[in-house]
Design an enzyme around this catalytic site. Sequence first.
Site, PDB file in Angstrom:
ATOM      1  CB  SER A 217      -0.940   0.006   1.188  1.00 11.96           C
ATOM      2  OG  SER A 217      -1.873  -1.031   1.029  1.00 11.96           O
ATOM      3  CB  THR A 218       4.268   2.370   0.897  1.00 11.88           C
ATOM      4  OG1 THR A 218       4.821   1.179   0.362  1.00 11.88           O
ATOM      5  CG2 THR A 218       4.303   2.323   2.404  1.00 11.88           C
TER       6      THR A 218
END
Lengths: 582, 99
Positions: free
Chosen positions: A295-296
């Site tokens: 998700s980063t």
Amino acid sequence: MKSYHQKKTKKRTYFLAFFFILWLGVLVLRLVQLQVIDHVKLKAEAIQQNQNRKKIEPKRGSIFDRNMTILARSVPRYSVFFHPLENESHSEQWSRAKKIGRTLRLSSSKLSTIRAQINKDAKFIWLARKIEEQKATQVANMNINGVYLMEENKRFYPQGKRAAHVLGRVDIDEIGVSGIEYKYNTILQGVEGEGLILRDAKRRRYSFEILKPPVDGKDLVLTLDETIQYIAEKELKNAVLESRAEWGTVIISEPSTGDILAMTNYPTYDLNHLPDPPTKLDRNKAVHHTYDPGSTFKIITLSAALENKSVGFEETFDCTQGYVVYAGNTFWDHERLGILAFPEVFIHSSNVGTIFIGQRVGEENLFRTIKQFGFGQRTGIDLPAEEKGLLNPLEKWTKISVASHSIGYEISITPIQMLQALNVIANQGLIVPPRTVKKIHDSEMKALSPMPYKRAISEETAANVRNILLGVVASGTGITGRIPGYSIYGKTGTAQKYDRKAKQYLTTAHIASFAGVVENDRPLFSMIVVIDDPKGHYYGSQVAAPVFREIAKKILRYLCVPPAKKPFDTLIASKTRRKSSE
Amino acid sequence: MVRKKFSKKEIFTGIACTLFALLILSLYVWHQTESVSLGYDSAELEYRVTQLEKEVEKLETIKSSLLTLDRVENIARDKLKLSEPKEEQIVYEHIEKER
């Protein structure tokens, strides 16, 4: 009478003259022998007797942090070597070498190597290199013929484990083999010189003439800050041990310059006491290890959506089901998130919402933005063997590639690449390459100019991304990274690990990460925390974001940055506070 | 055999010349000896300077290793029984004033 005396005197004179001439003749002949016939041989003997040519080792340059704290320096140490005497048998040589071996407590394997060298009639044998001063004195006091001490330099790292992976190490001959020591070896090591020592009949040195002066290695001033490095190392160690993770890495940088303030990995090693084999822990995961970011990486999807104006700010996305089937594959959210506004998709890190947005952005726009952020290519950081990660060319993208890339899968990146991407947001859309060496220090301090900046996204996009990411930390998944009174933005990430042998993602092993920026009037520092395979809690928000918070809190204290009294006016927060897990 | 008789003046001149030659010779020998002796001193001093420079660097390095932050923290915690301040105990004096 007179003639008798005259005759006698004349006779004596001739006699004397004859002897003088004879003597002179002998002298001349001897001179001819010495000066002409034996000239070459005698000159060599004379030179050997009263002159010594000596190599002058240059001093390897020291390495300092940005506040001139010594991180690496070469200090004098003695080495012991052995020289066989004339007509000495192997057993006699061995008994001499053994005496020293006992004093120096040499290992049995080292002793057998020495014995093998003696048996091979070696003329020069190292008994021990770079020994302690006390032992050198003991050896000197033993006064054994044919055993000599030679002064050398030994690399010493006063801070021990500090920044071990950045500094790297040198071999026994002081040649860099990893890290900065390797990358800047030619600058650090200098150039060897030569000197002529003149000695008298008693072999006392009375003159030393430098034939070729040595050029000492230049000192390096790094961008690292020892205190920040210490804070990062301490907190990372605690986090890895607490979460029983395989390893972890933290990188902290100054976004505006790309200066790396700290870079650490755990497990690490003491540079003065290397593990066996030394290569075991050599890999600097911050630049060598590639992983699927999870998700980063949504920061890139978000930037692509805003840059290409693919999605309106007020648009909403239906994430009530908690999953989406895309090209036959199911992608799940960490929980059912309901209907989310565009910023909320990122604030709550919805995979479903991000995939919808990724679809709207389209393959080409997404790929282009990923490239513009510098993925799939090296950042150019001045550390050896940087990995460039894996970004498949557009032609190789499959039907699910847009979805996978949108949420940070099907792409491999290094932690330093992710930090550079986050710095793009902090630098209003500009890519500022990271660096670890600030200055090369010789007669005049030469500051290295940073590499040229490139624009990745527009200023407006960067500002909007920043505002949404502020919401992630204020009320989203990154809330565990929040420090009251400070403006922080960032993104959490939890990625399933990819098993290269089985060619599938593992459901039981994860990489937790958090990448964030702390700002005052300007971005103060950015940081990425990556923890590999934590046991128990494994979400980025549970494992990585708290590490970020603890490190950031201490750095802010160290930098004397007080908390703000007013709330931040640019904050985009979620309407409803949700339980944060991912 | 008849020997030539020298006058006092000639004898004095001879002795003076010999003494002068001896003086010059002595000066030359003295100069050479002094040069070599100074060479010894100079070589020894140069060596000593180098050794002292190395000693200074060594001491600086030892100082640096004694001031490592983990060591200082351990001493502060274990020997001096200090602990980290709480947030409310921290006063940002200069910055507060400037603002």
